[in-house]
Scaffold this active site. Structure first.
Site, PDB file in Angstrom:
ATOM      1  N   GLU A 125     -88.213  33.221 -84.813  1.00 51.04           N
ATOM      2  CA  GLU A 125     -86.884  33.272 -85.161  1.00 51.04           C
ATOM      3  C   GLU A 125     -86.518  33.802 -86.242  1.00 51.04           C
ATOM      4  O   GLU A 125     -87.206  34.011 -87.127  1.00 51.04           O
ATOM      5  CB  GLU A 125     -86.233  31.854 -84.870  1.00 51.04           C
ATOM      6  CG  GLU A 125     -86.310  31.361 -83.513  1.00 51.04           C
ATOM      7  CD  GLU A 125     -85.965  32.152 -82.361  1.00 51.04           C
ATOM      8  OE1 GLU A 125     -84.904  32.450 -82.123  1.00 51.04           O
ATOM      9  OE2 GLU A 125     -86.766  32.505 -81.259  1.00 51.04           O
ATOM     10  N   THR A 172     -85.557  42.882 -82.054  1.00 51.06           N
ATOM     11  CA  THR A 172     -86.993  42.952 -81.331  1.00 51.06           C
ATOM     12  C   THR A 172     -86.659  42.890 -79.799  1.00 51.06           C
ATOM     13  O   THR A 172     -87.257  43.871 -79.250  1.00 51.06           O
ATOM     14  CB  THR A 172     -87.656  41.611 -81.699  1.00 51.06           C
ATOM     15  OG1 THR A 172     -87.845  41.505 -83.114  1.00 51.06           O
ATOM     16  CG2 THR A 172     -88.973  41.515 -81.048  1.00 51.06           C
ATOM     17  N   ILE A 174     -92.221  34.655 -69.150  1.00 48.28           N
ATOM     18  CA  ILE A 174     -92.596  33.800 -67.900  1.00 48.28           C
ATOM     19  C   ILE A 174     -91.599  33.469 -67.177  1.00 48.28           C
ATOM     20  O   ILE A 174     -90.616  32.779 -67.559  1.00 48.28           O
ATOM     21  CB  ILE A 174     -93.319  32.429 -68.379  1.00 48.28           C
ATOM     22  CG1 ILE A 174     -94.597  32.846 -69.521  1.00 48.28           C
ATOM     23  CG2 ILE A 174     -93.774  31.841 -67.136  1.00 48.28           C
ATOM     24  CD1 ILE A 174     -95.051  31.488 -70.103  1.00 48.28           C
ATOM     25  N   LYS A 214     -85.563  24.668 -75.918  1.00 49.35           N
ATOM     26  CA  LYS A 214     -86.275  25.054 -74.426  1.00 49.35           C
ATOM     27  C   LYS A 214     -86.233  24.033 -73.533  1.00 49.35           C
ATOM     28  O   LYS A 214     -86.060  23.799 -72.609  1.00 49.35           O
ATOM     29  CB  LYS A 214     -87.617  25.884 -74.916  1.00 49.35           C
ATOM     30  CG  LYS A 214     -87.142  27.299 -75.557  1.00 49.35           C
ATOM     31  CD  LYS A 214     -88.437  28.009 -76.113  1.00 49.35           C
ATOM     32  CE  LYS A 214     -88.246  29.361 -76.838  1.00 49.35           C
ATOM     33  NZ  LYS A 214     -89.189  29.743 -77.368  1.00 49.35           N
TER      34      LYS A 214
HETATM   35  P1  NAP Z   1     -83.258  40.238 -84.058  1.00 44.54           P
HETATM   36  O1  NAP Z   1     -84.586  40.685 -84.001  1.00 44.54           O
HETATM   37  O2  NAP Z   1     -82.781  39.327 -85.359  1.00 44.54           O
HETATM   38  O3  NAP Z   1     -82.157  41.125 -83.616  1.00 44.54           O
HETATM   39  C1  NAP Z   1     -80.867  40.774 -83.330  1.00 44.54           C
HETATM   40  C2  NAP Z   1     -79.795  41.849 -83.177  1.00 44.54           C
HETATM   41  O4  NAP Z   1     -78.628  41.223 -82.894  1.00 44.54           O
HETATM   42  C3  NAP Z   1     -80.018  42.850 -84.381  1.00 44.54           C
HETATM   43  O5  NAP Z   1     -80.046  44.253 -83.690  1.00 44.54           O
HETATM   44  C4  NAP Z   1     -78.524  42.676 -85.011  1.00 44.54           C
HETATM   45  O6  NAP Z   1     -77.994  43.630 -85.608  1.00 44.54           O
HETATM   46  C5  NAP Z   1     -77.599  42.107 -84.006  1.00 44.54           C
HETATM   47  N1  NAP Z   1     -76.535  41.169 -84.500  1.00 44.54           N
HETATM   48  C6  NAP Z   1     -76.992  39.895 -84.930  1.00 44.54           C
HETATM   49  N2  NAP Z   1     -75.825  39.244 -85.300  1.00 44.54           N
HETATM   50  C7  NAP Z   1     -74.960  40.116 -84.907  1.00 44.54           C
HETATM   51  C8  NAP Z   1     -73.444  39.921 -85.060  1.00 44.54           C
HETATM   52  N3  NAP Z   1     -72.825  39.159 -85.604  1.00 44.54           N
HETATM   53  N4  NAP Z   1     -72.678  41.009 -84.641  1.00 44.54           N
HETATM   54  C9  NAP Z   1     -73.264  42.355 -84.133  1.00 44.54           C
HETATM   55  N5  NAP Z   1     -74.787  42.311 -83.861  1.00 44.54           N
HETATM   56  C10 NAP Z   1     -75.347  41.392 -84.483  1.00 44.54           C
HETATM   57  O7  NAP Z   1     -83.435  39.200 -82.835  1.00 44.54           O
HETATM   58  P2  NAP Z   1     -84.468  38.860 -81.714  1.00 44.54           P
HETATM   59  O8  NAP Z   1     -85.684  38.505 -82.051  1.00 44.54           O
HETATM   60  O9  NAP Z   1     -84.752  40.263 -80.872  1.00 44.54           O
HETATM   61  O10 NAP Z   1     -83.875  38.017 -80.776  1.00 44.54           O
HETATM   62  C11 NAP Z   1     -82.729  37.965 -79.968  1.00 44.54           C
HETATM   63  C12 NAP Z   1     -82.523  36.560 -78.994  1.00 44.54           C
HETATM   64  O11 NAP Z   1     -83.632  36.551 -78.244  1.00 44.54           O
HETATM   65  C13 NAP Z   1     -82.514  35.186 -79.907  1.00 44.54           C
HETATM   66  O12 NAP Z   1     -81.488  34.553 -79.120  1.00 44.54           O
HETATM   67  C14 NAP Z   1     -83.865  34.822 -79.643  1.00 44.54           C
HETATM   68  O13 NAP Z   1     -84.008  33.409 -79.724  1.00 44.54           O
HETATM   69  C15 NAP Z   1     -84.042  35.251 -78.280  1.00 44.54           C
HETATM   70  N6  NAP Z   1     -85.613  35.306 -77.921  1.00 44.54           N
HETATM   71  C16 NAP Z   1     -86.266  36.017 -78.768  1.00 44.54           C
HETATM   72  C17 NAP Z   1     -87.776  36.425 -78.721  1.00 44.54           C
HETATM   73  C18 NAP Z   1     -88.682  37.110 -79.297  1.00 44.54           C
HETATM   74  O14 NAP Z   1     -89.919  36.866 -79.235  1.00 44.54           O
HETATM   75  N7  NAP Z   1     -88.247  37.703 -80.533  1.00 44.54           N
HETATM   76  C19 NAP Z   1     -88.326  35.802 -77.220  1.00 44.54           C
HETATM   77  C20 NAP Z   1     -87.502  35.242 -76.534  1.00 44.54           C
HETATM   78  C21 NAP Z   1     -85.997  35.116 -76.809  1.00 44.54           C
HETATM   79  P3  NAP Z   1     -78.458  44.737 -86.812  1.00 44.54           P
HETATM   80  O15 NAP Z   1     -79.532  45.481 -86.257  1.00 44.54           O
HETATM   81  O16 NAP Z   1     -77.402  45.466 -87.126  1.00 44.54           O
HETATM   82  O17 NAP Z   1     -79.071  43.787 -87.961  1.00 44.54           O
HETATM   83  N1  HSE Z   2     -89.327  32.279 -81.714  1.00 44.02           N
HETATM   84  C1  HSE Z   2     -89.658  31.740 -80.381  1.00 44.02           C
HETATM   85  C2  HSE Z   2     -91.149  31.667 -80.100  1.00 44.02           C
HETATM   86  C3  HSE Z   2     -89.307  33.229 -79.742  1.00 44.02           C
HETATM   87  O1  HSE Z   2     -91.965  31.793 -81.021  1.00 44.02           O
HETATM   88  O2  HSE Z   2     -91.360  31.084 -78.987  1.00 44.02           O
HETATM   89  C4  HSE Z   2     -89.359  33.017 -78.065  1.00 44.02           C
HETATM   90  O3  HSE Z   2     -88.084  32.188 -77.603  1.00 44.02           O
END
Ligand code: NAP
Ligand code: HSE
Length: 439
Positions: free
Chosen positions: A196, A19, A142, A211
């Protein structure tokens, strides 16, 4: 006439293309012109790490260089900045440590690693011009980390409090405003990319706890780790509690509360009723809001999208730009220093004060109410309000009665003892929920 910006290209390694990762790629491609106009930077994605490089990725630009071998990033000296948006603790922690030790600056959205291993990350980066940026780890889009670390650094901070999890705020909003079932709202939050990978972290309050640990560490200049944050999630919140709250003029929110009182830190995450007129009550959906209180700045509020691809990418790319500018002019090290210079005590939850809402089911017969109120009195807990039955009805047809009691401000430990006493009263069939009320 405007001065021409110094032009420079910075090669970036991106760990993760989910994402947030795809949001970062999209933002860098779509807004490269304005980034360049403002900074003179050309931010070039040199390599992207994923788990499975062969998996088809619809919507991802075909020319994006994808790998599943992290060495192609960590061992490449031309890559100066590593953006970690993989999530989880391992191997993300190890990759960030390796990158920092190699002198690469790390930009991360990973609150799991920053909150638990912040000290190790700073230590690993304490070489050359490696820096650590983590704006996206709290509050999605933010800006709050940098304002705390830089803009408000002259203040003594007393409070950081707010709504820092988009998924739970989305679920509670859907339940409260539209009467939607919990499960349905959770599925929708997952589909919208807020949740998550394991939504337990959201609904059990762990994500918000991490957080808050980050925010409190920065605000109070003393490292707070997630295990020191009292954490309770939203899974016990029922439509019935929401309805009772409405009758009292309250709205339910998952709050993260950090305070410094007499040199000690209070750090807790739990559902709480707030007056519906409170500014936090109108923070709906995936929006996050963070209040801070400092001397001399007073109260400040940060509001915006706390989750989702676009908002999170905005924070990540903001950090990336700062990191690249800093790399271009070594020694700048803007806002990078660790400021956990004290070791303040985190107070036990039992010593925290709040008002409480308590809902119970009892047998409906004479004298029961007296036993119940005596349990409160015996612990020195004063009752402020009492309601019987959701619709004003005193008893249900099956001889059971429902009672809601609201207390004045007491210590958590007192309230826990009241609950123990209530559970010992034979006519009390169940203590169904206890929710804190924040004025
Ligand atoms: P996600 O959609 O699950 O994407 C994770 C990505 O990382 C995928 O592309 C995955 O590869 C890759 N990955 C995971 N484990 C791996 C490994 N061992 N080796 C190589 N690649 C790996 O996660 P996300 O929602 O983008 O979140 C990513 C981070 O941002 C997290 O720390 C989350 O807490 C933080 N975050 C997310 C949001 C949100 O709104 N989603 C907001 C703020 C912060 P594949 O594509 O091959 O599976
Ligand atoms: N899972 C988290 C949330 C993403 O819902 O706020 C942002 O860190």
């Amino acid at each position: 006439m405007t001065k021409k910006k110094e032009q420079s290209t910075m090669r970036i390694g991106l760990l993760g293309l989910g994402t947030v990762g795809t949001g970062v790629v999209k933002l860098l491609r779509e807004n490269s012109d304005i980034i360049n106009m403002k900074t003179g930077l050309n931010l070039e994605i040199a390599k992207v790490l994923v788990r499975d490089a062969k998996r088809p990725r619809p919507g991802v630009p075909e020319d994006l260089p994808i790998t599943d071998d992290v060495r192609e990033i960590l061992a490449d000296p031309s890559i100066k900045i590593v953006v970690e948006v993989m999530g989880g603790v391992e191997p993300a922690r190890a990759y960030m440590i390796d990158a920092l030790k190699a002198g690469k600056t790390v930009v991360t959205a990973n609150k799991d690693v920053v909150s638990q291993y912040g000290k190790d990350l700073y230590a690993a980066g304490d070489v050359g011009d490696a820096e650590l940026y983590f704006e996206a780890s709290v509050g999605g889009g933010i800006p709050v980390i940098r304002p705390l670390k830089e803009s408000m650094s002259a203040n003594r901070m007393q409070k950081v409090m707010g709504i820092v999890n988009g998924t739970t705020n989305y679920i509670l909003t859907q339940m409260s405003q539209f009467g939607r079932p919990y499960e349905e709202a959770l599925r929708e939050a997952q589909a919208l990319g807020f949740a998550e990978a394991d939504p337990t972290n959201d609904v059990q309050g762990y994500d918000a706890g991490r957080k808050l640990a980050i925010l409190a560490s920065i605000a109070f200049m003393s490292r707070v780790t997630p295990d020191q944050v009292f954490t309770e999630g939203i899974t016990r919140v029922t439509p019935k509690d929401i309805e009772y709250g409405r009758r009292f003029g309250w709205t339910i929110k998952l709050l993260a509360i950090g305070k410094e009182v007499d040199g000690q830190i209070e750090a807790r995450v739990h559902p709480a009723f707030v007056p519906s007129s409170h500014p936090l009550a109108s923070v709906h959906g995936s929006l996050n809001a963070i209040f801070t209180e400092g001397d001399p700045v007073g109260e400040t509020m940060f509001l915006g999208r706390g989750a989702g691809a676009g908002p999170t990418a905005s924070a990540v790319v903001g950090d990336l730009i700062s990191a690249a500018l800093s790399k271009r002019t070594p020694g700048r090290r803007a806002g990078d220093a660790c400021t956990c210079l004290f070791e303040k005590k985190v107070v036990d939850m039992g010593q925290v004060s709040a008002k409480y809402y308590l809902r119970l089911t009892s047998e409906d017969k004479p004298g029961v109410l007296a036993h119940i109120t005596m349990a409160f009195g015996a612990e020195g807990v004063s009752i402020a309000q009492m309601v019987q039955g959701t619709g004003g009805d005193v008893a249900t047809d099956d001889g059971k009665g429902e009672l809601v009691l609201v207390t004045h401000t007491v210590k958590e430990a007192q309230m826990q003892r009241v609950v123990k006493r209530l559970n010992g009263i034979p006519e009390v069939l169940s203590v169904d929920n206890v929710i804190r009320v924040e004025a």
